[in-house]
Design a protein around this motif. Structure first.
Motif, PDB file in Angstrom:
ATOM      1  N   ILE A  18       0.843  -1.195   0.000  1.00  0.00           N
ATOM      2  CA  ILE A  18       0.000   0.000   0.000  1.00  0.00           C
ATOM      3  C   ILE A  18       0.880   1.247   0.000  1.00  0.00           C
ATOM      4  CG2 ILE A  18      -1.584   1.367   1.442  1.00  0.00           C
ATOM      5  CD1 ILE A  18      -2.871  -1.371   2.262  1.00  0.00           C
ATOM      6  N   GLN A  19       1.889   1.266   0.857  1.00  0.00           N
ATOM      7  CA  GLN A  19       2.806   2.409   0.921  1.00  0.00           C
ATOM      8  C   GLN A  19       3.566   2.579  -0.396  1.00  0.00           C
ATOM      9  OE1 GLN A  19       1.317   3.874   3.510  1.00  0.00           O
ATOM     10  NE2 GLN A  19       3.312   4.650   4.019  1.00  0.00           N
ATOM     11  N   GLU A  23       3.214   5.874  -3.111  1.00  0.00           N
ATOM     12  CA  GLU A  23       4.349   6.647  -3.616  1.00  0.00           C
ATOM     13  C   GLU A  23       4.444   6.574  -5.137  1.00  0.00           C
ATOM     14  OE1 GLU A  23       9.144   6.310  -3.432  1.00  0.00           O
ATOM     15  OE2 GLU A  23       8.099   6.209  -1.509  1.00  0.00           O
ATOM     16  N   ARG A  24       4.318   5.383  -5.698  1.00  0.00           N
ATOM     17  CA  ARG A  24       4.427   5.223  -7.152  1.00  0.00           C
ATOM     18  C   ARG A  24       3.307   5.954  -7.890  1.00  0.00           C
ATOM     19  NH1 ARG A  24       5.128  -0.799  -8.824  1.00  0.00           N
ATOM     20  NH2 ARG A  24       5.274   0.197 -10.844  1.00  0.00           N
ATOM     21  N   LEU A  25       2.082   5.854  -7.376  1.00  0.00           N
ATOM     22  CA  LEU A  25       0.956   6.509  -8.042  1.00  0.00           C
ATOM     23  C   LEU A  25       1.119   8.025  -8.045  1.00  0.00           C
ATOM     24  CD1 LEU A  25      -1.961   4.306  -6.690  1.00  0.00           C
ATOM     25  CD2 LEU A  25      -1.180   4.435  -9.072  1.00  0.00           C
ATOM     26  N   VAL A  32      -3.347  12.213  -7.235  1.00  0.00           N
ATOM     27  CA  VAL A  32      -3.535  12.625  -5.850  1.00  0.00           C
ATOM     28  C   VAL A  32      -4.071  11.386  -5.132  1.00  0.00           C
ATOM     29  CG1 VAL A  32      -4.801  14.135  -4.285  1.00  0.00           C
ATOM     30  CG2 VAL A  32      -4.070  14.989  -6.536  1.00  0.00           C
ATOM     31  N   VAL A  33      -3.327  10.877  -4.169  1.00  0.00           N
ATOM     32  CA  VAL A  33      -3.681   9.615  -3.517  1.00  0.00           C
ATOM     33  C   VAL A  33      -4.260   9.878  -2.136  1.00  0.00           C
ATOM     34  CG1 VAL A  33      -2.800   7.414  -2.641  1.00  0.00           C
ATOM     35  CG2 VAL A  33      -1.921   8.336  -4.794  1.00  0.00           C
ATOM     36  N   ILE A  34      -5.451   9.311  -1.916  1.00  0.00           N
ATOM     37  CA  ILE A  34      -6.057   9.321  -0.593  1.00  0.00           C
ATOM     38  C   ILE A  34      -5.814   7.937  -0.010  1.00  0.00           C
ATOM     39  CG2 ILE A  34      -8.172   9.571   0.747  1.00  0.00           C
ATOM     40  CD1 ILE A  34      -9.258  11.337  -1.521  1.00  0.00           C
ATOM     41  N   GLY A  35      -5.081   7.895   1.069  1.00  0.00           N
ATOM     42  CA  GLY A  35      -4.609   6.618   1.584  1.00  0.00           C
ATOM     43  C   GLY A  35      -5.452   6.012   2.692  1.00  0.00           C
TER      44      GLY A  35
END
Length: 101
Positions: A18-19, A23-25, A32-35
């Motif tokens: 997931i981490q 980062e890659r995305l 814009v990544v919502i984690g």
């Protein structure tokens, strides 16, 4: 240029992936990544907390253009299946780490 907003969906058992994908995305795709919050691994959650996090995750999906499913070795748990269904109902794009074909 409008950036694509994606919400990550996946089991915290794949926290390292997931981490990595977050980062890659962002760096490689410019998304814009919502984690996913990490503290859920440190203790058992109460039912209230689980329900709250589920509700908040739906709001994250609402804010997104797409969800990105972290399906390592094809694994998709029950809560992620529900998130996929919710995203489909909302007309969101579904992107999978691993294709199921």
């Amino acid at each position: 240029m409008k950036r694509k907003v994606v919400t990550l969906c996946g089991s915290v058992r794949f926290w390292n992936k997931i981490q990595e994908m977050s980062e890659r995305l962002e760096l490689e795709n410019g998304y814009v990544v919502i984690g996913i919050i990490p503290h859920v691994m440190d203790r058992d959650l109460t039912e209230y907390e689980k329900n709250t996090l589920g509700e908040l995750h739906k709001i994250k999906i609402d804010l997104s253009d797409a969800i990105f499913v972290i399906n390592v070795d094809g694994y998709i748990g029950e809560s992620v299946k529900k998130e996929i269904e919710y995203a489909k109902q909302k007309g969101k794009e579904i992107i999978y780490l691993e294709s199921s074909d």
